[in-house]
Design a protein around this motif. Structure first.
Motif, mmCIF file in Angstrom:
data_model
loop_
_atom_site.group_PDB
_atom_site.id
_atom_site.type_symbol
_atom_site.label_atom_id
_atom_site.label_comp_id
_atom_site.label_asym_id
_atom_site.label_seq_id
_atom_site.Cartn_x
_atom_site.Cartn_y
_atom_site.Cartn_z
ATOM 1 N N CYS A 209 1.009 -3.823 -4.255
ATOM 2 C CA CYS A 209 0.559 -2.925 -3.571
ATOM 3 C C CYS A 209 0.632 -3.102 -1.818
ATOM 4 O O CYS A 209 0.987 -2.404 -0.865
ATOM 5 C CB CYS A 209 -1.166 -2.668 -3.758
ATOM 6 S SG CYS A 209 -1.856 -1.228 -3.183
ATOM 7 N N THR B 42 2.605 -0.715 0.927
ATOM 8 C CA THR B 42 1.673 0.018 1.764
ATOM 9 C C THR B 42 1.462 -0.555 3.384
ATOM 10 O O THR B 42 1.351 -0.019 4.413
ATOM 11 C CB THR B 42 0.254 -0.050 1.404
ATOM 12 O OG1 THR B 42 -0.524 -1.183 1.419
ATOM 13 C CG2 THR B 42 0.123 0.801 -0.012
ATOM 14 N N ILE C 155 -0.327 -2.661 3.865
ATOM 15 C CA ILE C 155 -1.981 -3.297 3.981
ATOM 16 C C ILE C 155 -2.020 -4.338 2.999
ATOM 17 O O ILE C 155 -2.170 -4.316 1.618
ATOM 18 C CB ILE C 155 -2.818 -2.022 3.606
ATOM 19 C CG1 ILE C 155 -2.620 -0.832 4.446
ATOM 20 C CG2 ILE C 155 -4.457 -2.523 3.543
ATOM 21 C CD1 ILE C 155 -3.075 0.452 3.713
ATOM 22 N N LYS D 123 -8.246 1.853 1.697
ATOM 23 C CA LYS D 123 -7.319 2.196 2.687
ATOM 24 C C LYS D 123 -5.681 2.532 2.130
ATOM 25 O O LYS D 123 -4.912 3.377 2.692
ATOM 26 C CB LYS D 123 -6.933 0.963 3.972
ATOM 27 C CG LYS D 123 -8.025 1.352 4.780
ATOM 28 C CD LYS D 123 -7.930 0.162 5.988
ATOM 29 C CE LYS D 123 -9.226 0.084 6.866
ATOM 30 N NZ LYS D 123 -8.789 -0.834 7.780
ATOM 31 N N SER D 124 -5.634 1.579 0.956
ATOM 32 C CA SER D 124 -4.363 1.599 0.145
ATOM 33 C C SER D 124 -4.399 2.840 -0.535
ATOM 34 O O SER D 124 -3.430 3.728 -0.672
ATOM 35 C CB SER D 124 -4.064 0.428 -0.729
ATOM 36 O OG SER D 124 -4.142 -0.677 0.071
ATOM 37 N N TYR E 184 -3.554 5.719 1.680
ATOM 38 C CA TYR E 184 -1.876 5.824 2.024
ATOM 39 C C TYR E 184 -1.179 6.533 1.066
ATOM 40 O O TYR E 184 -0.349 7.449 1.364
ATOM 41 C CB TYR E 184 -1.536 4.422 2.244
ATOM 42 C CG TYR E 184 -0.011 4.248 2.151
ATOM 43 C CD1 TYR E 184 0.807 4.364 3.341
ATOM 44 C CD2 TYR E 184 0.819 3.958 1.177
ATOM 45 C CE1 TYR E 184 2.256 4.373 3.565
ATOM 46 C CE2 TYR E 184 2.101 4.018 1.258
ATOM 47 C CZ TYR E 184 2.926 4.242 2.338
ATOM 48 O OH TYR E 184 4.052 4.220 2.325
ATOM 49 N N PHE E 185 -1.444 6.171 -0.235
ATOM 50 C CA PHE E 185 -0.784 6.572 -1.401
ATOM 51 C C PHE E 185 -1.203 8.062 -1.587
ATOM 52 O O PHE E 185 -0.283 8.868 -1.846
ATOM 53 C CB PHE E 185 -1.139 6.000 -2.661
ATOM 54 C CG PHE E 185 -0.426 4.598 -2.760
ATOM 55 C CD1 PHE E 185 1.133 4.628 -3.003
ATOM 56 C CD2 PHE E 185 -1.256 3.288 -3.038
ATOM 57 C CE1 PHE E 185 1.749 3.439 -2.869
ATOM 58 C CE2 PHE E 185 -0.621 2.067 -2.964
ATOM 59 C CZ PHE E 185 0.914 2.255 -3.185
ATOM 60 N N GLN F 165 0.942 10.115 0.545
ATOM 61 C CA GLN F 165 2.223 10.399 -0.012
ATOM 62 C C GLN F 165 2.374 11.240 -1.157
ATOM 63 O O GLN F 165 3.440 11.335 -1.560
ATOM 64 C CB GLN F 165 3.061 8.821 -0.111
ATOM 65 C CG GLN F 165 2.886 7.951 0.916
ATOM 66 C CD GLN F 165 3.844 8.400 2.216
ATOM 67 O OE1 GLN F 165 4.948 8.818 1.906
ATOM 68 N NE2 GLN F 165 3.330 8.601 3.226
ATOM 69 N N LEU G 275 -4.673 5.762 -7.683
ATOM 70 C CA LEU G 275 -4.275 4.405 -7.723
ATOM 71 C C LEU G 275 -5.082 3.395 -8.581
ATOM 72 O O LEU G 275 -6.362 3.521 -8.406
ATOM 73 C CB LEU G 275 -4.588 3.922 -6.003
ATOM 74 C CG LEU G 275 -4.291 2.267 -5.673
ATOM 75 C CD1 LEU G 275 -2.919 2.018 -6.001
ATOM 76 C CD2 LEU G 275 -4.700 2.219 -4.324
#
Length: 323
Positions: free
Chosen positions: A206, A210, A212, A222-223, A226-227, A230, A235
Motif C-alpha cells: 500500500c 500510494t 503514504i 488517506k490511502s 488516494y485509491f 484513481q 480498499l
C-alpha cells in the motif's frame, strides 16, 4: 473494531447456499520449500533440515482457496510443456477448477518458487516466472465464456500487468467486479486502477503504491482517498496479526485477526483473497462480514505446512468460526 457476527451459524449456513462464480488470472508455480532453523546471513551457507515440494503460485493458490470455499472457479494463465505443467494442471483439476483457458507454453517452463521457511514460520521466496511472465493477451482469446456471468475476476502481479489490464477491461464489459492483489509489490500501470473495484495490498504494498506510510487509521484513510481518486472504490489493507483495515463508500473499520500459532505463512494472503471472493456479495455490501470468513480461512492455512495443501475447505472454515 468489527465484532464477530453473533449469528455466525446462520451466516455460514446462508453462504453455503450461495455459490459465487470466480475467475482468477494469475500465476501457477511449483513450490520447493527448504526448512531451516533460521535464515542465512549474506555469504553464509547453512544446512536445511528437510525439503518438500507442493503446487503453488499466487494465482493458483487463490483459485484453490475460492474453489475450496464453494465458488465455481475458472483459471486463466499458462504452464510450460513439461512435467511440472502437467502436475499443476492436475492439481487445479482435482480442485474442480476450470482449466480450459490455461495455455501450454512451448518455449518457457512452468513457473517455480524456492521457499526458505524458518522455525518461526516466516519465509523468504524466490520466484522463476517462466510461462507466467511470458503470458500475453492472446490467453484472453475465447475467455469471454468464463467471464460471462462471473461475479469476480482476481489478478495479482506475478503475471504481466498488461494482460491484467486487458482482462479487467474485458471483465467490465461483462459487469464483473475486479479484485487486484498487488503482490509482489512494484510500480503499477495507472490505467489499471481505473478498472479495479477492490484493491487488497498489505502495508508495504500500500505504501509503495500510494507514497503514504501506513502508521495509523488516518494514514490508511488517506490511502483510501488516494485509491478512490484513481477509480478504486474499495480498499482492503492486510495488517498481519493486527487484522484487515477496510475502507468502502459505506464506511471503514478494522476486522481483527484470529490469534493462532503460525508454522508456515506461505499461502496466507492467497487464501485470504480467494476465500474472500467466495463470500462477497455482488454489490460488495457485506465486506466486513466476508472479511471475518477470509481471516478465519487464512488463520487455518498458516497452521499447516505447504502452500496449496494448507488451504482449508468451507466446512473447515465454518467449523472453526463456530468454535
Amino acid at each position: 473494531m468489527v465484532k464477530l457476527p453473533g449469528d455466525i451459524k446462520r451466516f455460514t449456513k446462508r453462504r453455503r447456499n450461495m455459490s459465487k462464480k470466480v475467475v482468477v488470472l494469475g500465476s501457477i508455480n511449483v513450490d520447493t520449500t527448504y526448512h531451516v532453523e533460521r535464515f542465512p546471513q549474506p555469504g553464509e551457507t547453512i544446512a536445511a533440515r528437510s525439503k518438500s515440494s507442493a503446487p503453488g503460485g499466487k494465482g493458483a493458490n487463490q483459485a484453490v482457496a475460492a474453489a475450496r470455499s464453494g465458488a465455481q472457479t475458472a483459471f486463466i494463465g499458462a504452464v510450460g510443456s513439461d512435467s511440472e505443467g502437467d502436475y499443476m494442471l492436475e492439481a487445479l483439476k482435482e480442485n474442480a477448477i476450470d482449466v480450459r483457458h490455461v495455455a501450454i507454453d512451448q518455449y518457457h517452463g512452468t513457473g517455480s518458487a524456492a521457499v526458505t521457511l524458518d522455525a518461526n514460520g516466516q519465509n523468504d521466496i524466490m520466484i522463476y516466472g517462466g510461462a507466467n511472465q511470458a503470458l500475453t493477451t492472446d490467453v484472453l482469446a475465447g475467455a469471454e465464456d468464463v467471464l460471462d456471468g462471473a461475479d469476480f475476476l482476481i489478478s495479482q502481479f506475478e503475471t504481466p500487468q498488461a494482460v491484467t489490464l486487458a482482462a479487467f477491461k474485458l471483465a467490465k464489459k461483462h459487469g464483473v467486479t475486479t479484485i487486484l492483489n498487488p503482490a509482489p509489490a512494484h510500480d503499477i500501470i495507472p490505467e489499471l486502477l481505473q478498472y479495479t473495484d477492490v484493491i487488497a495490498p498489505n502495508e508495504s504494498e500500500c505504501a509503495l503504491l500510494t507514497g503514504i506510510e501506513i502508521a495509523d487509521e488516518e494514514s490508511m484513510l488517506k490511502s483510501a482517498e488516494y485509491f478512490r481518486s484513481q477509480g478504486v472504490s474499495h480498499l482492503l489493507v492486510t495488517l498481519g496479526s493486527k487484522g484487515v483495515f477496510y475502507a468502502t463508500p459505506a464506511g471503514h473499520g478494522l476486522v481483527p485477526a484470529f490469534k493462532v500459532k503460525a508454522v508456515d505463512t506461505t499461502a496466507a494472503g492467497d487464501t485470504f483473497i480467494g476465500a474472500l471472493s467466495s463470500q462477497l456479495n455482488d454489490d460488495l455490501s457485506n465486506v466486513a462480514e466476508a472479511l471475518v470468513y477470509a481471516q478465519r480461512a487464512s488463520s487455518l492455512t498458516v497452521q499447516q505446512m505447504g502452500a496449496m495443501p494448507s488451504i482449508p475447505t468451507a466446512d473447515q472454515v465454518q467449523a472453526a468460526l463456530v468454535e
